[in-house]
Each structure stands twice: as C-alpha cells, then as structure tokens.
Design a protein around this motif. Structure first.
Motif, PDB file in Angstrom:
ATOM      1  N   SER A 102      14.065  66.119 -42.307  1.00 28.76           N
ATOM      2  CA  SER A 102      15.177  65.728 -41.333  1.00 28.76           C
ATOM      3  C   SER A 102      15.754  67.192 -40.653  1.00 28.76           C
ATOM      4  CB  SER A 102      16.242  65.099 -42.165  1.00 28.76           C
ATOM      5  OG  SER A 102      15.887  63.845 -42.683  1.00 28.76           O
ATOM      6  N   TYR A 103      14.844  68.038 -40.507  1.00 28.41           N
ATOM      7  CA  TYR A 103      15.432  69.107 -39.629  1.00 28.41           C
ATOM      8  C   TYR A 103      15.777  68.813 -38.177  1.00 28.41           C
ATOM      9  CZ  TYR A 103      13.155  72.421 -43.089  1.00 28.41           C
ATOM     10  OH  TYR A 103      12.828  72.851 -44.371  1.00 28.41           O
ATOM     11  N   GLU A 104      15.088  67.597 -37.716  1.00 28.67           N
ATOM     12  CA  GLU A 104      15.439  67.198 -36.256  1.00 28.67           C
ATOM     13  C   GLU A 104      16.892  66.755 -36.499  1.00 28.67           C
ATOM     14  OE1 GLU A 104      14.504  63.525 -38.786  1.00 28.67           O
ATOM     15  OE2 GLU A 104      13.568  65.734 -38.659  1.00 28.67           O
ATOM     16  N   VAL A 105      17.579  66.186 -37.360  1.00 31.67           N
ATOM     17  CA  VAL A 105      18.913  66.028 -37.557  1.00 31.67           C
ATOM     18  C   VAL A 105      19.805  67.159 -36.940  1.00 31.67           C
ATOM     19  CG1 VAL A 105      20.977  64.987 -38.649  1.00 31.67           C
ATOM     20  CG2 VAL A 105      18.724  63.955 -39.027  1.00 31.67           C
ATOM     21  N   VAL A 106      19.462  68.287 -37.379  1.00 33.45           N
ATOM     22  CA  VAL A 106      20.318  69.477 -37.138  1.00 33.45           C
ATOM     23  C   VAL A 106      19.942  69.902 -35.542  1.00 33.45           C
ATOM     24  CG1 VAL A 106      20.337  72.041 -37.599  1.00 33.45           C
ATOM     25  CG2 VAL A 106      20.022  70.428 -39.425  1.00 33.45           C
ATOM     26  N   ASP A 107      18.657  69.594 -35.384  1.00 34.33           N
ATOM     27  CA  ASP A 107      18.524  69.803 -33.770  1.00 34.33           C
ATOM     28  C   ASP A 107      19.277  68.971 -32.857  1.00 34.33           C
ATOM     29  OD1 ASP A 107      16.131  71.505 -34.363  1.00 34.33           O
ATOM     30  OD2 ASP A 107      14.760  69.968 -34.499  1.00 34.33           O
ATOM     31  N   GLU A 108      19.642  67.771 -33.102  1.00 35.90           N
ATOM     32  CA  GLU A 108      20.331  66.610 -32.408  1.00 35.90           C
ATOM     33  C   GLU A 108      21.823  67.285 -32.557  1.00 35.90           C
ATOM     34  OE1 GLU A 108      19.707  62.909 -33.961  1.00 35.90           O
ATOM     35  OE2 GLU A 108      17.602  62.958 -33.966  1.00 35.90           O
ATOM     36  N   ILE A 109      22.083  67.742 -33.567  1.00 31.73           N
ATOM     37  CA  ILE A 109      23.613  68.169 -33.811  1.00 31.73           C
ATOM     38  C   ILE A 109      23.741  69.276 -32.869  1.00 31.73           C
ATOM     39  CG2 ILE A 109      25.544  69.308 -35.201  1.00 31.73           C
ATOM     40  CD1 ILE A 109      24.063  67.487 -37.436  1.00 31.73           C
ATOM     41  N   LYS A 110      22.847  70.255 -32.849  1.00 30.19           N
ATOM     42  CA  LYS A 110      23.065  71.502 -32.146  1.00 30.19           C
ATOM     43  C   LYS A 110      22.954  71.244 -30.692  1.00 30.19           C
ATOM     44  CE  LYS A 110      23.101  76.146 -31.638  1.00 30.19           C
ATOM     45  NZ  LYS A 110      24.180  76.719 -31.533  1.00 30.19           N
ATOM     46  N   GLU A 111      21.995  70.286 -30.368  1.00 32.56           N
ATOM     47  CA  GLU A 111      21.964  69.973 -28.822  1.00 32.56           C
ATOM     48  C   GLU A 111      23.407  69.331 -28.215  1.00 32.56           C
ATOM     49  OE1 GLU A 111      19.298  67.099 -25.759  1.00 32.56           O
ATOM     50  OE2 GLU A 111      18.733  67.144 -28.080  1.00 32.56           O
ATOM     51  N   ALA A 112      23.997  68.629 -29.181  1.00 32.27           N
ATOM     52  CA  ALA A 112      25.168  67.871 -28.864  1.00 32.27           C
ATOM     53  C   ALA A 112      26.291  69.051 -28.819  1.00 32.27           C
ATOM     54  CB  ALA A 112      25.641  66.931 -29.831  1.00 32.27           C
ATOM     55  N   LEU A 113      26.250  70.021 -29.673  1.00 32.20           N
ATOM     56  CA  LEU A 113      27.295  70.942 -29.692  1.00 32.20           C
ATOM     57  C   LEU A 113      26.927  72.046 -28.430  1.00 32.20           C
ATOM     58  CD1 LEU A 113      27.530  71.665 -33.207  1.00 32.20           C
ATOM     59  CD2 LEU A 113      29.237  70.923 -31.888  1.00 32.20           C
ATOM     60  N   GLU A 114      25.808  72.317 -28.261  1.00 31.57           N
ATOM     61  CA  GLU A 114      25.501  73.068 -27.048  1.00 31.57           C
ATOM     62  C   GLU A 114      26.062  72.464 -25.658  1.00 31.57           C
ATOM     63  OE1 GLU A 114      24.090  76.272 -26.751  1.00 31.57           O
ATOM     64  OE2 GLU A 114      24.976  76.319 -28.632  1.00 31.57           O
ATOM     65  N   THR A 115      25.846  71.122 -25.539  1.00 31.66           N
ATOM     66  CA  THR A 115      26.583  70.593 -24.335  1.00 31.66           C
ATOM     67  C   THR A 115      27.825  70.509 -24.183  1.00 31.66           C
ATOM     68  OG1 THR A 115      24.491  68.695 -24.622  1.00 31.66           O
ATOM     69  CG2 THR A 115      26.807  68.261 -23.446  1.00 31.66           C
ATOM     70  N   ALA A 116      28.619  70.356 -25.415  1.00 36.42           N
ATOM     71  CA  ALA A 116      30.001  70.557 -25.457  1.00 36.42           C
ATOM     72  C   ALA A 116      30.789  71.714 -25.411  1.00 36.42           C
ATOM     73  CB  ALA A 116      30.611  69.914 -26.606  1.00 36.42           C
ATOM     74  N   CYS A 117      29.976  72.887 -25.848  1.00 34.91           N
ATOM     75  CA  CYS A 117      30.342  74.024 -26.358  1.00 34.91           C
ATOM     76  C   CYS A 117      29.486  75.072 -26.496  1.00 34.91           C
ATOM     77  CB  CYS A 117      31.431  74.371 -27.515  1.00 34.91           C
ATOM     78  SG  CYS A 117      32.425  73.086 -27.602  1.00 34.91           S
ATOM     79  N   PRO A 118      28.643  75.537 -25.112  1.00 40.33           N
ATOM     80  CA  PRO A 118      27.412  76.466 -25.206  1.00 40.33           C
ATOM     81  C   PRO A 118      27.526  77.774 -26.220  1.00 40.33           C
ATOM     82  CG  PRO A 118      27.869  75.686 -22.980  1.00 40.33           C
ATOM     83  CD  PRO A 118      29.243  75.242 -23.928  1.00 40.33           C
ATOM     84  N   GLN A 119      26.772  77.645 -26.867  1.00 38.62           N
ATOM     85  CA  GLN A 119      26.415  78.941 -27.786  1.00 38.62           C
ATOM     86  C   GLN A 119      27.713  79.546 -28.581  1.00 38.62           C
ATOM     87  OE1 GLN A 119      24.277  81.988 -25.562  1.00 38.62           O
ATOM     88  NE2 GLN A 119      23.599  83.159 -27.357  1.00 38.62           N
ATOM     89  N   THR A 120      28.361  78.670 -29.129  1.00 36.42           N
ATOM     90  CA  THR A 120      29.479  78.735 -29.870  1.00 36.42           C
ATOM     91  C   THR A 120      29.498  78.504 -31.227  1.00 36.42           C
ATOM     92  OG1 THR A 120      30.994  78.163 -27.815  1.00 36.42           O
ATOM     93  CG2 THR A 120      32.229  78.008 -29.872  1.00 36.42           C
ATOM     94  N   VAL A 121      28.974  77.586 -31.603  1.00 32.92           N
ATOM     95  CA  VAL A 121      28.913  76.887 -33.063  1.00 32.92           C
ATOM     96  C   VAL A 121      27.539  77.380 -33.690  1.00 32.92           C
ATOM     97  CG1 VAL A 121      29.133  74.997 -34.589  1.00 32.92           C
ATOM     98  CG2 VAL A 121      30.479  74.935 -32.439  1.00 32.92           C
ATOM     99  N   SER A 122      27.660  78.284 -34.605  1.00 37.22           N
ATOM    100  CA  SER A 122      26.439  78.707 -35.154  1.00 37.22           C
ATOM    101  C   SER A 122      25.518  77.557 -36.028  1.00 37.22           C
ATOM    102  CB  SER A 122      26.571  79.917 -36.254  1.00 37.22           C
ATOM    103  OG  SER A 122      27.378  79.238 -37.377  1.00 37.22           O
ATOM    104  N   CYS A 123      24.282  77.716 -36.315  1.00 37.14           N
ATOM    105  CA  CYS A 123      23.680  76.508 -37.111  1.00 37.14           C
ATOM    106  C   CYS A 123      24.030  76.786 -38.567  1.00 37.14           C
ATOM    107  CB  CYS A 123      21.957  77.220 -36.744  1.00 37.14           C
ATOM    108  SG  CYS A 123      21.584  77.234 -35.179  1.00 37.14           S
ATOM    109  N   ALA A 124      24.354  78.067 -39.033  1.00 40.68           N
ATOM    110  CA  ALA A 124      24.486  78.001 -40.338  1.00 40.68           C
ATOM    111  C   ALA A 124      26.066  77.275 -40.666  1.00 40.68           C
ATOM    112  CB  ALA A 124      25.020  79.624 -40.474  1.00 40.68           C
TER     113      ALA A 124
END
Length: 342
Positions: A102-124
């Motif tokens: 389910s690594y793709e779930v993290v990818d989906e979360i990151k994509e949504a966060l990058e759309t809302a707040c580019p390069q702000t929320v860490s993957c950690a």
C-alpha cells in the motif's frame, strides 16, 4: 614561558573539545501545519478513508509503516525511498518486502497535499498522520499527533535487515530490541496490538505448524482447533503467500487480538510468545480484559515511537519515493541506535 602557555591554552582547549555533532532536531508539536497547511490532517484522513473503502487491508498496511519507518534511523520517511543505482533502500529488506504494501496510498496523500500546499508537508509526517487515521477509521482510538519531521536523504536496506524483527522472534528478543529505543515492556505489548487488524502470510507461520524450533512438530502452544484451521490454510509445501487473519476481527481495531493470545490463537510466533512469556503475560491478560486500557497504552506507545528522530539533515520531498534532485546522499553505514531524541 608563562606568556607562551597563555597563548597555547586556547589551542589546547580547542583540541579537547568534542567533534561537532548534528544539532538536535527541532521539537515536534501538535498543529505544526496550522498556518502553512491548515487542512493537512483533514486531507490525510480523507485520502485514507477512500483507500480503506477501496481496499480494507490498506489500513493495516499503512498503520505498520510507522513502526517500520521509526525503528530504522528514526521517523524520517526513509522506508518510502525507492532503490537507486547507488543505494539499496529499505523496501526490499527481509522484514519489509514480506510484510509491507500500500505504498501507493502514501503517494496519493502526498499528491493531494502537494496540490494544496506545495513542498510543505513531509513524507515522514504523512506516515505518522496516516497511521493514526488507519487506527481511528478501523474503530480504534484517535489522538493528537506531533508533527514537524524532515525527510531523510538516504535509506539503508542493511540497517532495516539488522534492526527489524522476524515473525519468529520471541518475547525476550523483542523486549531487548524495544529497550534500545527506551520503549518499555508495556509499550511492546501495547504496540503489538497493531496486529488487531490485518493479515499475515503463511510463510511466517508454517514453521510453527510443522517444525517449531527444529523439532519436526507443531508449536504446542497453538490451540488444537486453531492449529487445524491454520494447517488447512497453510499446508506443508503450499503457497507461502496465502494470507490469514491476524485475529478473529481483522478489520476492527479492538482488543480481540489479546483475547486470542490468551486462548492460544496467536497467528505469529512473535504474537503468541507475548502470552507464554512471563514478563509480557500480565499485559496481555490485562488488555484482553480492558479494551480502554489497551487503547490508552497503545496511543502512548505510538506517540513515544513517533518521537524517535536521528537528528540528521533532511528535506521536504516533493515525491516520497525519491529525494529532491533524484540522487540520495551516500549511504551511511554507521547506525547509532541510541542517538534518538525522545
């Protein structure tokens, strides 16, 4: 002569000073993204909910990311990095390749966060938030998470292989491992309750059924009817990738896991040994009788585990699978298991 000594003293003290060490990581705090990305936690919850509706097993899979990430060089998102020609990452380590998905779930979360707040929320931080919601959306407790982590610039398959325990591990081995991170026996048992949801593979249990400790016989602690069920699911020489439920309510985060252990129905050796070993048995019994106490101690353990940090330099990755710029730093071979900030 006296003047010469006075002139040399500063140099002497300079050589006596310890070598420079990385500065301690800034303190983690709740509401870290309140100003820079105020909807961050809501976005993570929304994507997690959709993912778990699409594939119920993804909740358990993502929840385990926190343990697998934080125990290897701190909670830094290193386990999410793909291999490169110059770096063997953690995804193909023995403990991860056989248990994480389910690594793709993290990818989906990151994509949504990058759309809302580019390069702000860490993957950690995504791992920490997603793990919390995986539990809450499965009927378990919800809690306030501390955020503000940076993403690692490298990953190490060797470190993951060295640190992460085998499903064959016994309670004594697990106690010693957790102690290296200042996690108590209580923390170990409570956090093992993460197996309240999800599945395990036959290859992780087949030795218990047919050759426990090299005896050529089954593990005598397995309840007979449950052993028959496992033998049917995992026949000798069968497909090791077939999965079985880790407890009798695999999609509900509750204390059924501990009730099963008390009755000899633990799927993994590393689970059942928590009841058969005297140092951990009292906590298993307590949690099997008191779900509220289990929830409280589980949350405390997750927060403590989330505090593990390496203090090494990091960044906010644009893509959780690769470092910014595409090239990880040279792999660090020295592990400092005890250098985490609690």
């Amino acid at each position: 002569m006296r003047l010469l000594l006075l002139l040399l003293l500063p140099l002497v003290f300079t050589f006596l000073l310890p070598a420079a060490v990385p500065a301690a990581a800034p303190p983690l705090q709740p509401g870290y993204y309140a100003k820079t990305c105020p909807n961050a936690e809501l976005i993570v919850r929304k994507v997690m909910k959709k993912a778990m509706i699409r594939e119920p097993r993804s909740g358990a899979s993502v929840m385990r990311f926190q343990f697998h990430d934080c125990f290897v060089n701190g909670c830094d998102g290193s386990m999410l990095l793909d291999d490169t020609p110059n770096m063997l990452g953690e995804k193909l380590s023995l403990s991860n390749i056989n248990s994480l998905r389910s690594y793709e779930v993290v990818d989906e979360i990151k994509e949504a966060l990058e759309t809302a707040c580019p390069q702000t929320v860490s993957c950690a931080d995504i791992i920490i938030m997603a793990s919390r919601y995986a539990v809450a959306l499965s009927g378990g407790p919800n809690w306030e998470v501390k955020l503000g982590r940076k993403d690692s610039l490298f990953a190490s398959q060797a470190d993951a292989d060295d640190i992460m325990p085998s499903p064959r591990a016994n309670a004594s081995t697990l106690i010693n491992l957790f102690a290296k991170y200042d996690l108590s026996v209580k923390d170990l048992v409570a956090l093992s309750g993460s197996h309240s949801i999800g599945n395990g593979r036959c290859f992780s249990v087949v030795f218990r059924l047919y050759n426990q400790s090299g005896t050529g016989r089954p593990d005598p602690t397995i309840e007979p009817k449950y052993r028959q069920k496992l033998e049917k699911l995992c026949p000798l020489g069968g497909d090791g990738n077939v999965t079985g439920d880790l407890d009798f309510t695999p999609h509900l985060f509750d204390n059924q896991y501990f009730k099963d252990l008390v009755n000899g129905r633990g799927f993994l050796n590393s689970d059942e040994t928590l009841y058969t070993y005297w140092k951990t048995r009292e906590y298993v019994k307590r949690y099997s009788e008191d779900e509220e106490e289990f929830f409280k101690d589980f949350v405390e353990g997750m927060i403590k585990m989330g505090d593990l940090q390496s203090g090494r330099p990091g960044e906010i990755r644009k893509n959780c699978r690769v470092v910014n710029g595409g090239q990880p730093v040279a792999e660090v071979r020295e592990r400092k298991v005890l250098s985490y900030y609690m």
